[in-house]
Design a protein around this motif. Structure first.
Motif, PDB file in Angstrom:
ATOM      1  N   LEU A  98       4.122   1.138   2.105  1.00 41.30           N
ATOM      2  CA  LEU A  98       3.985   0.142   3.175  1.00 41.30           C
ATOM      3  C   LEU A  98       3.733  -1.245   2.588  1.00 41.30           C
ATOM      4  O   LEU A  98       2.782  -1.444   1.829  1.00 41.30           O
ATOM      5  CB  LEU A  98       2.809   0.522   4.077  1.00 41.30           C
ATOM      6  N   ALA A 147      -4.395 -10.638  14.088  1.00 42.83           N
ATOM      7  CA  ALA A 147      -4.794  -9.404  14.773  1.00 42.83           C
ATOM      8  C   ALA A 147      -5.118  -8.301  13.768  1.00 42.83           C
ATOM      9  O   ALA A 147      -4.902  -8.461  12.565  1.00 42.83           O
ATOM     10  CB  ALA A 147      -3.657  -8.968  15.686  1.00 42.83           C
ATOM     11  N   ASN A 148      -5.601  -7.200  14.283  1.00 36.53           N
ATOM     12  CA  ASN A 148      -5.812  -5.989  13.486  1.00 36.53           C
ATOM     13  C   ASN A 148      -4.562  -5.631  12.713  1.00 36.53           C
ATOM     14  O   ASN A 148      -3.482  -5.603  13.291  1.00 36.53           O
ATOM     15  CB  ASN A 148      -6.075  -4.802  14.431  1.00 36.53           C
ATOM     16  N   GLY A 149      -4.718  -5.341  11.434  1.00 38.43           N
ATOM     17  CA  GLY A 149      -3.572  -4.883  10.656  1.00 38.43           C
ATOM     18  C   GLY A 149      -2.634  -5.981  10.202  1.00 38.43           C
ATOM     19  O   GLY A 149      -1.590  -5.708   9.617  1.00 38.43           O
ATOM     20  N   ALA A 150      -2.991  -7.234  10.442  1.00 40.57           N
ATOM     21  CA  ALA A 150      -2.112  -8.345  10.050  1.00 40.57           C
ATOM     22  C   ALA A 150      -2.048  -8.516   8.531  1.00 40.57           C
ATOM     23  O   ALA A 150      -1.110  -9.120   8.004  1.00 40.57           O
ATOM     24  CB  ALA A 150      -2.590  -9.641  10.698  1.00 40.57           C
ATOM     25  N   GLY A 151      -3.061  -8.011   7.831  1.00 44.46           N
ATOM     26  CA  GLY A 151      -3.045  -8.104   6.369  1.00 44.46           C
ATOM     27  C   GLY A 151      -4.170  -8.955   5.791  1.00 44.46           C
ATOM     28  O   GLY A 151      -4.187  -9.249   4.592  1.00 44.46           O
ATOM     29  N   LYS A 152      -5.131  -9.321   6.604  1.00 46.19           N
ATOM     30  CA  LYS A 152      -6.198 -10.232   6.162  1.00 46.19           C
ATOM     31  C   LYS A 152      -7.056  -9.594   5.063  1.00 46.19           C
ATOM     32  O   LYS A 152      -7.312 -10.222   4.028  1.00 46.19           O
ATOM     33  CB  LYS A 152      -7.081 -10.634   7.362  1.00 46.19           C
ATOM     34  N   SER A 153      -7.482  -8.353   5.293  1.00 45.70           N
ATOM     35  CA  SER A 153      -8.320  -7.684   4.291  1.00 45.70           C
ATOM     36  C   SER A 153      -7.525  -7.412   3.017  1.00 45.70           C
ATOM     37  O   SER A 153      -8.072  -7.464   1.912  1.00 45.70           O
ATOM     38  CB  SER A 153      -8.862  -6.355   4.828  1.00 45.70           C
ATOM     39  N   THR A 154      -6.258  -7.114   3.180  1.00 44.09           N
ATOM     40  CA  THR A 154      -5.413  -6.881   2.001  1.00 44.09           C
ATOM     41  C   THR A 154      -5.364  -8.140   1.133  1.00 44.09           C
ATOM     42  O   THR A 154      -5.450  -8.068  -0.094  1.00 44.09           O
ATOM     43  CB  THR A 154      -3.986  -6.466   2.448  1.00 44.09           C
ATOM     44  N   GLU A 165     -15.456  -6.258   4.562  1.00 44.12           N
ATOM     45  CA  GLU A 165     -15.492  -5.810   5.955  1.00 44.12           C
ATOM     46  C   GLU A 165     -16.301  -4.505   6.004  1.00 44.12           C
ATOM     47  O   GLU A 165     -16.164  -3.638   5.143  1.00 44.12           O
ATOM     48  CB  GLU A 165     -14.055  -5.540   6.417  1.00 44.12           C
ATOM     49  N   GLU A 215     -14.600 -10.551   8.116  1.00 48.11           N
ATOM     50  CA  GLU A 215     -15.129 -10.168   9.431  1.00 48.11           C
ATOM     51  C   GLU A 215     -16.629  -9.877   9.401  1.00 48.11           C
ATOM     52  O   GLU A 215     -17.056  -8.759   9.684  1.00 48.11           O
ATOM     53  CB  GLU A 215     -14.351  -8.960   9.955  1.00 48.11           C
ATOM     54  N   GLN A 222     -11.618 -12.338  13.549  1.00 47.50           N
ATOM     55  CA  GLN A 222     -10.725 -12.046  14.681  1.00 47.50           C
ATOM     56  C   GLN A 222     -11.066 -12.894  15.890  1.00 47.50           C
ATOM     57  O   GLN A 222     -10.223 -13.118  16.750  1.00 47.50           O
ATOM     58  CB  GLN A 222     -10.836 -10.575  15.057  1.00 47.50           C
ATOM     59  N   HIS A 260       0.895  -1.157   0.000  1.00 47.28           N
ATOM     60  CA  HIS A 260       0.000   0.000   0.000  1.00 47.28           C
ATOM     61  C   HIS A 260       0.929   1.200   0.000  1.00 47.28           C
ATOM     62  O   HIS A 260       1.460   1.585   1.040  1.00 47.28           O
ATOM     63  CB  HIS A 260      -0.875   0.035   1.258  1.00 47.28           C
TER      64      HIS A 260
HETATM   65  P1  ATP Z   1      -8.250  -5.366  10.174  1.00 44.83           P
HETATM   66  O1  ATP Z   1      -8.793  -6.443  10.985  1.00 44.83           O
HETATM   67  O2  ATP Z   1      -7.957  -4.129  10.962  1.00 44.83           O
HETATM   68  O3  ATP Z   1      -8.993  -5.095   8.912  1.00 44.83           O
HETATM   69  P2  ATP Z   1      -6.342  -6.756   8.565  1.00 44.83           P
HETATM   70  O4  ATP Z   1      -5.636  -7.945   9.079  1.00 44.83           O
HETATM   71  O5  ATP Z   1      -7.462  -6.975   7.631  1.00 44.83           O
HETATM   72  O6  ATP Z   1      -6.796  -5.860   9.774  1.00 44.83           O
HETATM   73  P3  ATP Z   1      -5.306  -4.980   6.589  1.00 44.83           P
HETATM   74  O7  ATP Z   1      -6.534  -4.135   6.612  1.00 44.83           O
HETATM   75  O8  ATP Z   1      -5.082  -5.832   5.419  1.00 44.83           O
HETATM   76  O9  ATP Z   1      -5.225  -5.865   7.892  1.00 44.83           O
HETATM   77  O10 ATP Z   1      -4.070  -4.016   6.808  1.00 44.83           O
HETATM   78  C1  ATP Z   1      -2.700  -4.427   6.693  1.00 44.83           C
HETATM   79  C2  ATP Z   1      -1.814  -3.208   6.765  1.00 44.83           C
HETATM   80  O11 ATP Z   1      -1.987  -2.408   5.592  1.00 44.83           O
HETATM   81  C3  ATP Z   1      -2.114  -2.269   7.930  1.00 44.83           C
HETATM   82  O12 ATP Z   1      -0.901  -1.729   8.378  1.00 44.83           O
HETATM   83  C4  ATP Z   1      -2.985  -1.194   7.318  1.00 44.83           C
HETATM   84  O13 ATP Z   1      -2.855   0.013   8.020  1.00 44.83           O
HETATM   85  C5  ATP Z   1      -2.445  -1.107   5.912  1.00 44.83           C
HETATM   86  N1  ATP Z   1      -3.472  -0.768   4.901  1.00 44.83           N
HETATM   87  C6  ATP Z   1      -4.597  -1.489   4.651  1.00 44.83           C
HETATM   88  N2  ATP Z   1      -5.300  -0.962   3.626  1.00 44.83           N
HETATM   89  C7  ATP Z   1      -4.608   0.142   3.234  1.00 44.83           C
HETATM   90  C8  ATP Z   1      -4.809   1.120   2.218  1.00 44.83           C
HETATM   91  N3  ATP Z   1      -5.855   1.067   1.400  1.00 44.83           N
HETATM   92  N4  ATP Z   1      -3.882   2.097   2.102  1.00 44.83           N
HETATM   93  C9  ATP Z   1      -2.816   2.144   2.922  1.00 44.83           C
HETATM   94  N5  ATP Z   1      -2.551   1.248   3.890  1.00 44.83           N
HETATM   95  C10 ATP Z   1      -3.436   0.261   4.053  1.00 44.83           C
END
Ligand code: ATP
Length: 234
Positions: free
Chosen positions: A14, A35-42, A83, A159, A191, A11
């Protein structure tokens, strides 16, 4: 069915995913935990073409999704329940469901909607109401129903139980079990580890953008490392 190999996603500056590999076989229920921010949604976003990969490959039933758009992935039979649901609150339940209509789903919009109403009968009663007026659980049913309108072969759920009352969570899980038994492959991002492992057969654990563990639900529940980190059994 889904083969993800050494995938990285950035991203901007990052790096959100590092060399992630994951396989899902047809008909399986697989969990993605972390956990939050682990990258699951990505990872979900990369599968459906919302995010470009910086490295690695994503194959779905032998087709490379490397350059696929979201529309391409729907056409291939993948549907994402995002999500936060992303409904249109000022539009009716019916109109929201209609958003998920896909031409080659194998049924007309009316036929697909009747199927969704069969799975979630409360939505039929609320069909003309604005989605924003529904409870959290009912809104989640709309989000799942909208994804089902394209008759997916693989359902990705990100989620889906946030803001849903526990009793309704159980109801939705039961319906999802039925859909899975009908042959729909599922990936559940969750989660709540106990809840996820009660539903999926296998799971992958993401930490800081990397897969750190994977195994059957039983293996994970009996893994001391996993228990310490995710089940609070220290
Ligand atoms: P959550 O449960 O909070 O959704 P997650 O495991 O799904 O967490 P992601 O949302 O994939 O995690 O986020 C992974 C990392 O990428 C985090 O550091 C987040 O801040 C960052 N991130 C996610 N989406 C974007 C975006 N569109 N632009 C910039 N950074 C992003």
């Amino acid at each position: 069915m889904l083969a993800i190999q050494n995938v990285s996603v950035d991203h901007g500056n990052l790096r959100a995913l590092w060399d992630v590999s994951l396989d899902v076989n047809a008909g399986e229920r697989v969990g993605l935990l972390g956990a939050n921010g682990a990258g699951k949604s990505t990872l979900m976003g990369a599968i459906v073409g919302l995010y470009r990969t910086s490295g690695g490959t994503i194959q779905y039933s032998g087709t490379s999704l490397g350059r696929a758009t979201t529309e391409d992935t729907v056409g291939l039979g993948i549907a994402l329940v995002p999500e936060g649901r992303h409904l249109f609150p000022q539009m009716s339940v019916q109109e929201n469901l209609d958003m998920g209509t896909y031409a080659s789903s194998g049924g007309s919009s009316e036929e697909m909607m009747e199927k969704v109403f069969g799975l979630f009968p409360i939505l039929k009663q609320k069909a003309k109401q604005n989605a924003g007026e529904l409870s959290g659980g009912q809104q989640q049913m709309v989000a799942i129903g909208r994804a089902l309108m394209s008759a997916p072969k693989m359902l990705l759920l990100d989620e889906p139980f946030i803001g849903v009352a526990p009793k309704v969570v159980d109801e939705i899980l039961e319906t999802l079990h039925g859909i899975a038994a009908g042959g729909v492959t599922m990936v559940l991002v969750e989660q709540n580890t106990h809840r996820a492992l009660g539903f999926v057969e296998r799971a992958y654990v993401l930490e800081n953008g990397r897969t750190v563990l994977n195994g059957s639900a039983d293996e994970l529940l009996n893994d001391p490392d996993f228990s310490r980190k995710f089940l609070g059994l220290e």
